[in-house]
Structures are given as structure tokens and as C-alpha cells.
Write an enzyme that holds these catalytic residues in place. Structure first.
Site, short mmCIF file in Angstrom:
data_model
loop_
_atom_site.label_atom_id
_atom_site.label_comp_id
_atom_site.label_asym_id
_atom_site.label_seq_id
_atom_site.Cartn_x
_atom_site.Cartn_y
_atom_site.Cartn_z
N ASP A 9 24.58 6.08 -15.66
CA ASP A 9 23.38 6.65 -14.77
C ASP A 9 24.23 8.07 -14.06
O ASP A 9 25.36 8.25 -14.38
CB ASP A 9 23.72 5.51 -13.27
CG ASP A 9 22.71 6.25 -12.25
OD1 ASP A 9 21.60 6.85 -12.56
OD2 ASP A 9 23.23 5.94 -11.34
N LEU A 10 23.38 8.75 -13.36
CA LEU A 10 24.06 10.22 -13.10
C LEU A 10 24.23 9.96 -11.53
O LEU A 10 25.44 10.18 -11.15
CB LEU A 10 22.88 11.15 -13.36
CG LEU A 10 23.08 12.46 -12.87
CD1 LEU A 10 24.42 13.28 -13.77
CD2 LEU A 10 21.91 13.67 -13.09
N ASP A 11 22.94 9.88 -10.53
CA ASP A 11 23.40 10.13 -9.39
C ASP A 11 24.21 8.98 -8.80
O ASP A 11 23.76 7.73 -8.86
CB ASP A 11 22.13 10.14 -8.63
CG ASP A 11 21.25 11.42 -8.81
OD1 ASP A 11 21.87 12.65 -9.03
OD2 ASP A 11 20.06 11.20 -9.10
N THR A 17 25.11 12.87 -5.46
CA THR A 17 23.96 13.70 -5.21
C THR A 17 23.34 12.83 -4.03
O THR A 17 22.20 13.67 -3.51
CB THR A 17 23.27 14.01 -6.28
OG1 THR A 17 23.25 12.82 -6.93
CG2 THR A 17 23.68 15.15 -7.09
N LYS A 45 18.72 4.51 -3.36
CA LYS A 45 19.53 4.76 -4.56
C LYS A 45 18.61 4.13 -5.75
O LYS A 45 18.28 3.22 -5.70
CB LYS A 45 20.78 3.96 -4.15
CG LYS A 45 21.78 4.90 -3.43
CD LYS A 45 23.18 4.45 -3.44
CE LYS A 45 24.30 5.23 -2.82
NZ LYS A 45 25.31 4.33 -2.59
N SER A 114 19.13 8.04 -16.51
CA SER A 114 18.71 8.34 -15.17
C SER A 114 17.28 8.39 -14.61
O SER A 114 16.41 8.77 -15.48
CB SER A 114 19.49 9.77 -14.70
OG SER A 114 19.05 10.26 -13.57
N ALA A 115 17.02 8.03 -13.40
CA ALA A 115 15.67 8.20 -12.74
C ALA A 115 15.38 9.42 -12.63
O ALA A 115 14.25 9.76 -12.23
CB ALA A 115 15.65 6.88 -11.75
N LYS A 145 13.49 1.92 -13.01
CA LYS A 145 14.48 0.74 -12.94
C LYS A 145 14.00 -0.11 -11.66
O LYS A 145 13.55 0.39 -10.63
CB LYS A 145 15.97 1.29 -12.41
CG LYS A 145 16.45 2.07 -13.47
CD LYS A 145 17.74 3.00 -13.00
CE LYS A 145 18.33 3.80 -14.02
NZ LYS A 145 19.43 4.71 -13.43
N GLU A 169 26.61 1.82 -13.40
CA GLU A 169 25.44 2.06 -12.33
C GLU A 169 25.80 1.83 -11.05
O GLU A 169 26.75 1.10 -10.74
CB GLU A 169 24.32 0.83 -12.94
CG GLU A 169 23.11 1.39 -13.38
CD GLU A 169 22.22 2.33 -12.53
OE1 GLU A 169 22.37 2.41 -11.20
OE2 GLU A 169 21.30 3.01 -13.03
N ASP A 170 25.45 2.72 -10.07
CA ASP A 170 25.75 2.35 -8.68
C ASP A 170 24.71 1.80 -7.92
O ASP A 170 24.79 1.54 -6.67
CB ASP A 170 26.06 3.95 -7.88
CG ASP A 170 25.02 4.63 -7.93
OD1 ASP A 170 23.91 4.85 -8.78
OD2 ASP A 170 24.79 5.16 -6.71
C1 BG6 Z 1 17.96 8.72 -8.88
C2 BG6 Z 1 18.55 8.60 -7.45
O1 BG6 Z 1 18.94 8.83 -9.57
O2 BG6 Z 1 16.91 9.59 -8.97
C3 BG6 Z 1 17.40 8.48 -6.28
O3 BG6 Z 1 19.34 7.64 -7.19
C4 BG6 Z 1 16.34 9.59 -6.80
O4 BG6 Z 1 17.85 8.65 -5.03
C5 BG6 Z 1 15.85 9.45 -8.04
O5 BG6 Z 1 15.07 9.45 -5.92
C6 BG6 Z 1 14.85 10.46 -8.54
O6 BG6 Z 1 15.34 11.86 -8.52
P1 BG6 Z 1 14.55 13.45 -8.66
O7 BG6 Z 1 15.85 14.20 -8.63
O8 BG6 Z 1 13.77 13.08 -9.77
O9 BG6 Z 1 14.01 13.36 -7.27
MG MG Z 2 22.47 6.10 -9.18
#
Ligand code: BG6
Ligand code: MG
Length: 218
Positions: A9-11, A17, A45, A114-115, A145, A169-170
Site C-alpha cells: 500500500d502507499l499512503d 501522506t 485511512k 493503492s486506493a 478496499k 497495509e496500514d
Molecule cells: C488512500 C488513503 O491510500 O487513498 C485515503 O489512505 C485516500 O486517505 C485514498 O482517501 C484516495 O486517495 P486520492 O489521492 O485518490 O484522493
Molecule cells: Mg494506507
């Protein structure tokens, strides 16, 4: 051909972030007269941008037209982009590069799951783009997710069976998604929150290369 695939996962896993998402959502919410706390931010998150705004509007008892909804998302993202465009490799979380280099040395698959629709921008900013053999992000999936779609696409793109993949994953939603995909789930964060994960570590400084080696050989 790799033996195992490691999907990150990224964030909250590679970079922190959440603080930038918080600032941007808080400004948006406050401008509408809605309160927004760090505790509420925790609940966002791993949650997609659309679902995050739905939750915030819900918390503030607000309803908006579809057009306004799109506009609010754009305003939030513009502010968020302002923050992430200033990111550098110094914001990579501790010992993430150590684990990535080890996986490269061991010739294992490395994917991003990542989402976020901003994942590619962030990876470029922190100079990690080329480390990932494949990137699956919010632009590539239709189901958020805890649906396993993002990780299943990752496994497929790595050319691996889903059962040969390990996810870092966090978020609770992300751990559920990894479990739903039939993958080994590794939580990065608080054991009490991520209790559904197969393993939990506070951060990558607690993860040894011996442990990674064991996962590869499993
Ligand atoms: C996830 C974050 O990785 O991405 C969420 O944990 C965030 O907080 C989601 O809303 C979507 O991100 P973005 O950058 O497309 O707005
Ligand atoms: Mg995350």
C-alpha cells in the site's frame, strides 16, 4: 519468474501522506462549517476519495448536488496536490528502502496496491517509481478496499498466484482486502487496530530481512 510477490500500500506504508489528506479535508470541511478532527481522519485511512467525502458530509449532516460533490472533491484534491508536489525522498518512511532493496536482491515481485489516484505522482516525487514492477492504483480499480480487487490485479500483473503474494497495509480496510484476496497480510501500525492481520509491526524498522526471507521460502 518470481517466487513471491510483495504488494505495498502507499499512503501510511511507504510515505506518511495522512497528514496532507487531513489538512486538505479539514480546510474543505471547515469552509462548509463542518468540524473535522484527527480521529475522524483515522477513519478515512484506506478509504477512497469519493467515500471519504461521503463520510465527511454525513458527519456534518450536509447534502450537496452531484455537481457540488464533484467540485468539492476537485477542491480537496487541488490542495492535496499542492502538498504532495513538494514531497521529496526524505519523506519515505524509515527502513522502507532497506526492505525494497532486499526484495530486489532476492528477485521477488514488487507491486503497489493503492486506493489513491495520486499514487504515480507521489512515487515520482519520492523517486521510487522505478522500483515497482507494477502499479495498481485508484485509477485501475472499480471496487474499493476491503474488496480484494486492487491486490488481485497486482498478483495477476506480477504473473503470480494470489496465494503467493504478501501485502503490507496500514488500514483496516486494506488488511481485510488482503485477507479477502487469500494473501498473507502484514499490518504496519497499531496491533490493536490491525488485529485481523497475519502479522503486525509498528513500522519497517521492526521488520528484519530474515523475516522477509522466511516469507519468500514459505
Ligand atoms: C488512500 C488513503 O491510500 O487513498 C485515503 O489512505 C485516500 O486517505 C485514498 O482517501 C484516495 O486517495 P486520492 O489521492 O485518490 O484522493
Ligand atoms: Mg494506507
Amino acid at each position: 519468474m518470481h517466487k513471491k510477490g510483495f504488494i505495498f500500500d502507499l499512503d501510511g506504508v511507504i510515505v506518511d501522506t495522512a497528514k496532507y489528506h487531513f489538512l486538505a479535508w479539514k480546510n474543505l470541511a471547515n469552509n462548509m462549517g463542518v468540524d473535522f478532527t484527527e480521529i475522524q481522519n483515522e477513519q478515512l485511512k484506506g478509504v477512497s476519495r469519493v467515500k471519504s467525502l461521503e463520510k465527511i458530509l454525513n458527519w456534518g449532516n450536509k447534502s450537496v448536488s452531484e455537481e457540488e460533490f464533484m467540485e468539492l472533491m476537485a477542491i480537496k484534491n487541488e490542495e492535496y496536490l499542492g502538498y504532495i508536489n513538494k514531497m521529496t525522498e526524505e519523506e519515505i518512511l524509515p527502513d522502507v528502502p532497506k526492505i525494497l532493496s532486499f526484495l530486489q536482491e532476492e528477485n521477488q515481485g514488487i507491486a503497489l496496491g493503492s486506493a489513491s489516484k495520486n499514487a504515480r505522482t507521489i512515487l515520482n516525487k519520492v523517486k521510487l517509481f522505478s522500483v515497482f514492477e507494477t502499479i495498481v492504483d485508484g485509477n485501475d480499480v472499480s471496487k474499493a478496499k476491503p474488496n480484494p480487487e486492487v491486490f488481485l490485479i497486482g498478483a495477476q500483473k506480477l504473473g503470480l498466484d494470489q496465494h503467493d503474494c504478501i501485502v503490507f497495509e496500514d488500514s483496516v480496510a486494506g488488511i481485510k482486502a488482503a485477507n479477502n484476496a487469500g494473501m498473507i497480510s502484514i499490518g504496519i501500525g497499531d496491533k490493536n487496530i490491525l488485529h485481523e492481520a497475519d502479522y503486525v509491526f509498528k513500522d519497517f524498522t521492526e521488520i528484519s530481512t530474515d523475516f522477509i526471507k522466511e516469507l519468500i521460502e514459505k
